[in-house]
Design an enzyme around this catalytic site. Structure first.
Site: not given
Ligand code: SAM
Length: 273
Positions: A140, A158, A160, A165
């Site tokens: 993460d 880079d 989502t 997350p």
């Protein structure tokens, strides 16, 4: 005679969507983090979607990947030598930094399945991960950031969009940790969404960075398969952010003029930042 046509649609709102006519659905997968789909489209080649949103297509990925790498690379006084990519499990951003000659690229992707999907369906992008300059970690990015102090010249988010997350990659605490992980003159860049359809994403990134870094700069690019085709990126640094022209050899989208004009923004975008 084949009567049925198949389409993949990304819903922007209840009243608006972008649809791609598809030859085939190549994959549909639910991971611990998100849903991943790959389609073979008629006009854009293979398309990777995460949670129903387009991440990349074979035909236009070059715009996003050149612009998230070459602009920040050239906006730092010192040529960046150590680059951290958060997200980017397809390998596209890492590939651009390899082309720029960066020797230490750490790529932290939360979802190992995205990397696997890239290996299978986007081998050219995936091939970055076998380059000796690239270290791929499945972790993460939010947690990883806390563990590193004063390590990186450039951090590239880079990711989502700011849901699921990636939500924590757009808040002030994350930018504070990023500042800690950067060298004093380091710079962070994040993709910050469509200024037209997702104005809150851009405002969130810009206000978060403003409260942590002395300087911020927003730039945009034309990406046909992202909502509205008009995309924003936001950079933050304590050092001055301006073109230094380290390497402005043309890509397929990027060139010297694009770098020069990167801070020219429409009025409605300026109002968001
Ligand atoms: N070009 C893309 C776009 O803007 O649509 C982004 C592509 S890349 C595939 C996004 C990646 O960010 C995904 O693979 C996702 O798993 C990853 N990601 C999301 N949240 C993350 C986090 N907290 N740490 C590391 N990677 C993360």
């Amino acid at each position: 005679m084949k009567l049925i046509e198949n389409w993949f649609s990304e819903r922007y709102s209840d009243n608006l969507q972008l649809s791609f006519r598809v030859k085939d659905q190549l994959l549909s997968l639910k991971t611990d983090f998100q849903r991943i789909d790959v389609f073979d489209t008629y006009d854009f080649g293979k398309l990777l979607s995460i949670d129903g949103t387009v991440q990349l297509t074979e035909k236009d990925e070059f715009v996003y990947h050149e612009m998230i790498s070459r602009v920040p690379y050239n906006m730092m006084k010192r040529k960046p030598e150590t680059v951290l990519i958060i997200g980017g499990g397809d390998g596209g951003a890492a590939g651009e930094f390899i082309k720029l000659g960066v020797k230490k690229i750490v790529n932290v992707e939360i979802d190992g399945q995205v990397v696997e999907v890239s290996r299978k369906f986007f081998p050219e992008l995936y091939s970055s991960f076998s380059n000796p300059s690239v270290e791929l970690l499945i972790d993460d990015g939010i947690k990883f950031m806390k563990k590193n102090k004063g390590t990186f010249d450039l951090i590239v988010v880079d990711s989502t969009d700011p849901v699921g997350p990636a939500e924590g990659l757009f808040n002030i605490d994350f930018y504070k940790d990023a500042k800690g992980a950067l060298k004093d003159d380091g710079l962070i860049v994040t993709q910050s969404g469509s200024p037209f359809y997702q104005p809150k994403g851009l405002s969130l990134a810009a206000s978060g960075m403003k409260s942590v870094f002395k300087n911020i700069k927003v730039y945009t690019a034309f990406i046909p398969t992202y909502p509205s085709g008009f995309w924003s990126f936001t950079m933050g640094s304590d050092a001055e952010i301006k073109p230094y022209f380290h390497n402005v050899s043309p890509g397929k989208y990027f060139n010297k003029g694009i770098l020069d004009g990167a801070s020219l923004l429409p009025e409605f975008v300026k109002e968001l930042i």
